[in-house]
Scaffold this motif. Sequence first.
Motif, mmCIF file in Angstrom:
data_model
loop_
_atom_site.group_PDB
_atom_site.id
_atom_site.type_symbol
_atom_site.label_atom_id
_atom_site.label_comp_id
_atom_site.label_asym_id
_atom_site.label_seq_id
_atom_site.Cartn_x
_atom_site.Cartn_y
_atom_site.Cartn_z
ATOM 1 N N ILE A 16 27.995 67.768 -22.214
ATOM 2 C CA ILE A 16 27.763 68.061 -20.792
ATOM 3 C C ILE A 16 27.980 66.811 -19.949
ATOM 4 C CG2 ILE A 16 25.991 68.659 -19.087
ATOM 5 C CD1 ILE A 16 24.824 70.586 -21.164
ATOM 6 N N MET A 17 27.503 65.661 -20.438
ATOM 7 C CA MET A 17 27.680 64.406 -19.706
ATOM 8 C C MET A 17 29.157 64.078 -19.516
ATOM 9 S SD MET A 17 24.686 61.983 -21.294
ATOM 10 C CE MET A 17 25.123 60.607 -20.230
ATOM 11 N N LYS A 29 30.739 66.266 -17.023
ATOM 12 C CA LYS A 29 30.333 65.819 -15.690
ATOM 13 C C LYS A 29 30.948 64.471 -15.324
ATOM 14 C CE LYS A 29 27.363 69.157 -14.663
ATOM 15 N NZ LYS A 29 27.526 70.025 -13.478
ATOM 16 N N LYS A 30 31.898 64.025 -16.163
ATOM 17 C CA LYS A 30 32.640 62.781 -15.939
ATOM 18 C C LYS A 30 31.755 61.535 -16.016
ATOM 19 C CE LYS A 30 36.338 64.914 -13.237
ATOM 20 N NZ LYS A 30 37.177 64.860 -12.014
ATOM 21 N N THR A 31 30.711 61.605 -16.832
ATOM 22 C CA THR A 31 29.917 60.415 -17.117
ATOM 23 C C THR A 31 30.786 59.452 -17.921
ATOM 24 O OG1 THR A 31 27.910 61.750 -17.226
ATOM 25 C CG2 THR A 31 27.804 59.567 -18.219
#
Length: 485
Positions: A258-259, A262-264
């Motif tokens: 997920i990170m 989210k482009k972490t």
Amino acid sequence: MKESKKKNLPLSVAILPLLFLVILLSFNLYVNVFIYEADPLAGSSQFILILSGAFAAMIGMKYDISYKEVINSISNSIKSVTPALIILLWVGALAGTWMISGIIPSMVYYGLKLLDPNIFLPACIIICSIISLATGSSWTTSATVGIALVGIGKALGIPAGMVGGAVISGAYFGDKLSPLSDTTNLAAAVTKVGLFKHIRYLTYTTVPSISIALIVFIILGILQTSDGVTDNSFLIDTISNTFNISLILFIVPLIVIIMIIKKTPPIRALTIGTLSGALFAIIFQPQIIMELSNSSSMTIIGSYKVLVDTITSSVSIPTDSEVLNELFSTGGMIGMLNTIFLVIATMMFGGAMDAIGAIKSISKALLKFADSVFKLFASTVASCLALNLTASDQYLSIVVSGKMFDKAFKDKGLAPENLSRTLEDSATVTSALIPWNSCGAYHSSVLGVSVGEYFIYAIFNWISPFMTLIYAGLRIKIRTLTDKN
């Protein structure tokens, strides 16, 4: 004056360091594999890359390329892969904590229960395609589900090379078509093509390539059934007796995925994934920590030592199965040092080749060959392959080839999306097929499967350049500048 000489380095001279490298690597491969039966990418290969870079620098001195210019080029080359080197270290750490926490063993456990040898190989492609599409990263796919799938394949008795090839094929299919992929965005940006137009145009060659790969792996899966392990109850019981298996453990990889969606930044995501894995190890696998710390109770000092050793160095979790003993062993950050050595040595060679103008000379010669539409496509593919072989970096291959052939495609009246698609079909996917390329080194290290083992089975990767050439030769979906979009 120096720049002029640098640009006009004769082709016959420019290819000498490459020939020098290929000859020595071939000899080294023969010595390691056939005489000593060792890893073909042992430290001697890294030394050969450095030696080839020094040979290129000596040629540059003859053409008035100073030592300082070569060193600056090498420094910039190594600097460009610094994030990748840090990622490699964190991938080693993440693999360690995900192992000791039971995350990877849980993946293997449920995989053995759910995946039959009949469907395992095509399932690998589909699973990796989905993860890579969602994350936009073939590297992340290999470092998460890829590791688990290779482990499941070993437990099922399927050759590691086959599983590695399926993982790589699926990972790069998703990487090419994901709007989150750095190479997809880079190819679109270099050729000035809209991102989603580029992705739509990619599907024409990418979907047939992955379809062929799926068909081949379905056939391979059927052929492997008789050799695979049909009764996995012993392995399943061994895993459940050694680890506390739970679906809750999948929270950690889910958070990491997920990170990244989210482009972490990858380093931040991997750091959190590693620390979360360590926390889950304390919560879910206290018996493993006590066993590794030779203690009858959980202590702060003992837990700290085990977790730090897991992150930084090797750890092996003993079980009643030799297959699982090999699978449940990791090298931590130290286990990645050989790969990091290879990447640095590769960048030294690529930096020296760029400094003396060898890469530009080779590319210029390829451009002269492009006197027809098909030859233009073929030259672009050849340029990408040559840069992946010499500069050993897919990003450099995309940027240099994209800039070099941009005008040639326009002069032939071809829309720029033809070029962007060709860059992806050749530069992006073939990087994983070259042992000394940063991508090949990364995937082989993370998956524990050498490039030589998975090369022939990475069907999607090596068929993609042929697919784009077939489309060019038959003039299928070759858009011109006069066509309406």
